[in-house]
Design an enzyme around this catalytic site. Structure first.
Site, PDB file in Angstrom:
ATOM      1  N   HIS A  63       0.866  -1.181   0.000  1.00 61.20           N
ATOM      2  CA  HIS A  63       0.000   0.000   0.000  1.00 61.20           C
ATOM      3  C   HIS A  63       0.900   1.228   0.000  1.00 61.20           C
ATOM      4  CE1 HIS A  63      -3.623  -2.417   0.975  1.00 61.20           C
ATOM      5  NE2 HIS A  63      -2.755  -3.170   1.631  1.00 61.20           N
ATOM      6  N   ASN A  95      -6.621   0.790  -2.704  1.00 54.90           N
ATOM      7  CA  ASN A  95      -7.406   1.530  -1.702  1.00 54.90           C
ATOM      8  C   ASN A  95      -6.785   2.891  -1.387  1.00 54.90           C
ATOM      9  OD1 ASN A  95      -5.293   0.142  -0.431  1.00 54.90           O
ATOM     10  ND2 ASN A  95      -6.420  -0.145   1.470  1.00 54.90           N
ATOM     11  N   ASP A 153      -8.889  -5.163  -2.086  1.00 50.98           N
ATOM     12  CA  ASP A 153      -8.162  -5.441  -0.843  1.00 50.98           C
ATOM     13  C   ASP A 153      -8.459  -4.383   0.215  1.00 50.98           C
ATOM     14  OD1 ASP A 153      -6.090  -6.979   0.649  1.00 50.98           O
ATOM     15  OD2 ASP A 153      -5.153  -5.012   0.688  1.00 50.98           O
ATOM     16  N   HIS A 180      -9.364 -10.421  -0.688  1.00 49.09           N
ATOM     17  CA  HIS A 180      -9.222 -10.177   0.750  1.00 49.09           C
ATOM     18  C   HIS A 180     -10.361 -10.953   1.407  1.00 49.09           C
ATOM     19  CE1 HIS A 180      -8.732  -7.398   4.366  1.00 49.09           C
ATOM     20  NE2 HIS A 180      -9.925  -7.939   4.578  1.00 49.09           N
ATOM     21  N   ASN A 279      -4.892  -6.797   9.833  1.00 46.71           N
ATOM     22  CA  ASN A 279      -6.078  -7.506   9.337  1.00 46.71           C
ATOM     23  C   ASN A 279      -5.694  -8.290   8.088  1.00 46.71           C
ATOM     24  OD1 ASN A 279      -8.691  -8.341   9.025  1.00 46.71           O
ATOM     25  ND2 ASN A 279      -9.377  -6.473   8.007  1.00 46.71           N
ATOM     26  N   ASP A 306       2.196  -7.015   2.496  1.00 42.71           N
ATOM     27  CA  ASP A 306       1.038  -6.208   2.892  1.00 42.71           C
ATOM     28  C   ASP A 306       1.521  -4.945   3.618  1.00 42.71           C
ATOM     29  OD1 ASP A 306      -1.528  -5.291   3.250  1.00 42.71           O
ATOM     30  OD2 ASP A 306      -2.153  -6.849   4.657  1.00 42.71           O
TER      31      ASP A 306
END
Length: 431
Positions: A63, A95, A153, A180, A279, A306
């Site tokens: 990310h 995202n 995701d 996800h 998460n 991640d």
């Protein structure tokens, strides 16, 4: 003409499954020769004696937060973190704000990555508009713009009907779906794994079933539609069992695990350090053992970080109020080496395969191999080098790591992208 000779290293070939002594000659960004006793001619020489020379590492799950959340990370700072962690390519999740659900945002991400000029950044596009799980995105247009996969995701697709249609269209345009897996009505309000530790700590839990129900659903839909499915950040033994059974049946499913999920358990939450809030959550010792077994037997194909940076202010709050996520790019290789390679869970070749050729295959990329004619994307690893994790030295804007103070072995000492050294720890280069 720009020449660079990597001299005296041991080359890791994850495709052939072997390690051998050889030099590598790079001319104008491409590998032109691999073999013993090569000469650089007029070019520079990098001494890599005692080091492993591997294909450039690929992280298919990061990310980078831009556009919209530049206080957490930018494409430039994320690229610097990737280079420092030994990664030559990353795939970034959609995202952002606005969500990467249209051609304009995909193009923006690619442009910003080119401006940063460090590592290759491949955008992953949203599966549904706004990642709201309701209306499908223009998948063919997104692929044409440069998206390498489709995912919501961070936002599970709650509707099985929407996921079915998404897979049917994704298969048509030739893009994998990255899922996800989280059943939101089961995980709602939870902040850590539901079990003994959540009871002791008085924190609301997320049951393993919240992940496993969605893993089962999406495997069934993948089998039904024929669409390649990649399951992100697997965390439970039940998920592993479902994936293993599906692969045995020939379902086109692949899976990834993060270093924090095969390293830490829910006991790490005991001091309420919000860097342990992720998460899916950190699970039990039994789950960690199952993940390592799945890595060893090939059930889990990929190791991905991640990487999810947050600001200090966001994480410096009560555990229940903090956002999920930790930074992973700069500790990943050391954790893989320390937790998997040194104890013998994976051989060096197997570990490198899960960080190179496997993610490249899933995303349809040409990277992940060392061969004549290929881009010179190369990671130099010192398997003996040890270092204590110090977040203050991170290139990432994020400092949210639960591994601060941990001693890691097997670290990247140089990262080369298209023949250009984008990170060099201390290797001598003689011009």
């Amino acid at each position: 003409m720009h020449k660079l000779l990597l001299k005296g290293g041991r080359v890791v070939d994850p495709q052939a499954g072997e390690i051998f002594a050889a030099d590598i000659l790079i001319v104008d960004g491409r590998i032109t020769a691999i073999g013993p006793g090569l000469e650089p001619g007029e070019g520079a020489v990098m001494d890599v004696a005692g080091k492993l020379v591997a294909p450039g590492l690929i992280d298919m799950h990061v990310h980078f937060r831009e556009p919209g959340f530049e206080a957490k990370e930018t494409i430039a700072s994320g690229s610097r973190a990737a280079a420092r962690g030994g990664f030559t390519a990353v795939a970034c999740m959609p995202n952002t704000n606005p969500v990467a659900d249209n051609r304009a945002v995909i193009t923006y991400i690619k442009t910003r990555a080119e401006e940063a000029g460090l590592v290759k950044v491949y955008p992953i596009a949203a599966l549904t508009r706004g990642s709201r799980g309701e209306e499908l995105t223009e998948m063919a247009d997104l692929k044409e713009a440069g998206a390498v996969a489709l995912s919501d995701d961070g936002h599970p697709v709650a509707s099985a009907a929407v996921m079915r249609r998404a897979m049917q269209y994704a298969r048509m345009v030739g893009l994998p779906v990255i899922s996800h897996c989280e059943e939101p009505t089961l995980s709602a309000g939870g902040v850590m794994h539901e079990g003994y530790m959540s009871t002791v700590l008085g924190l609301p839990g997320i049951p393993a079933a919240a992940e496993e129900i969605m893993v089962a659903r999406d495997i069934i839909l993948s089998e039904y539609t024929g669409c390649p499915l990649h399951i992100a950040h697997v965390s439970t033994s039940g998920s592993v069992r479902l994936i293993r059974e599906a692969k045995a049946r020939g379902v086109p499913v692949t899976a990834e695990v993060t270093p924090h999920h095969f390293t830490l358990t829910d006991r790490a939450v005991a001091d309420y350090n919000t860097s342990t809030k992720v998460n899916p959550p950190l699970r039990t010792e039994e789950d960690v053992a199952a993940l390592k077994e799945a890595l060893a037997d090939g059930t889990i194909d990929v190791i991905a970080t991640d990487h999810a940076p947050h600001t200090l202010e966001e994480k410096d709050v009560e555990y229940q109020l903090a956002p999920f996520g930790l930074v992973g790019l700069e500790t990943a290789l050391g954790l893989v080496w320390t937790e998997l390679v040194v104890p013998g869970v994976l051989s060096p070749v197997e570990a490198i395969r899960k960080l190179t050729v496997n993610p490249a295959r899933i995303l349809g990329l040409q990277e992940g191999v060392l061969k004549v004619g290929a881009d010179a994307d190369i990671t130099i690893i010192d398997p003996e080098l040890m270092e204590v994790v110090d977040p203050a030295t991170f290139a990432s804007k994020g400092r949210n790591t639960p591994f601060s103070g941990r001693r890691l072995q097997g670290l990247p000492v140089a990262t080369i992208v298209k023949g250009r050294v984008v990170y060099n720890r201390d290797l001598a280069v003689i011009a």
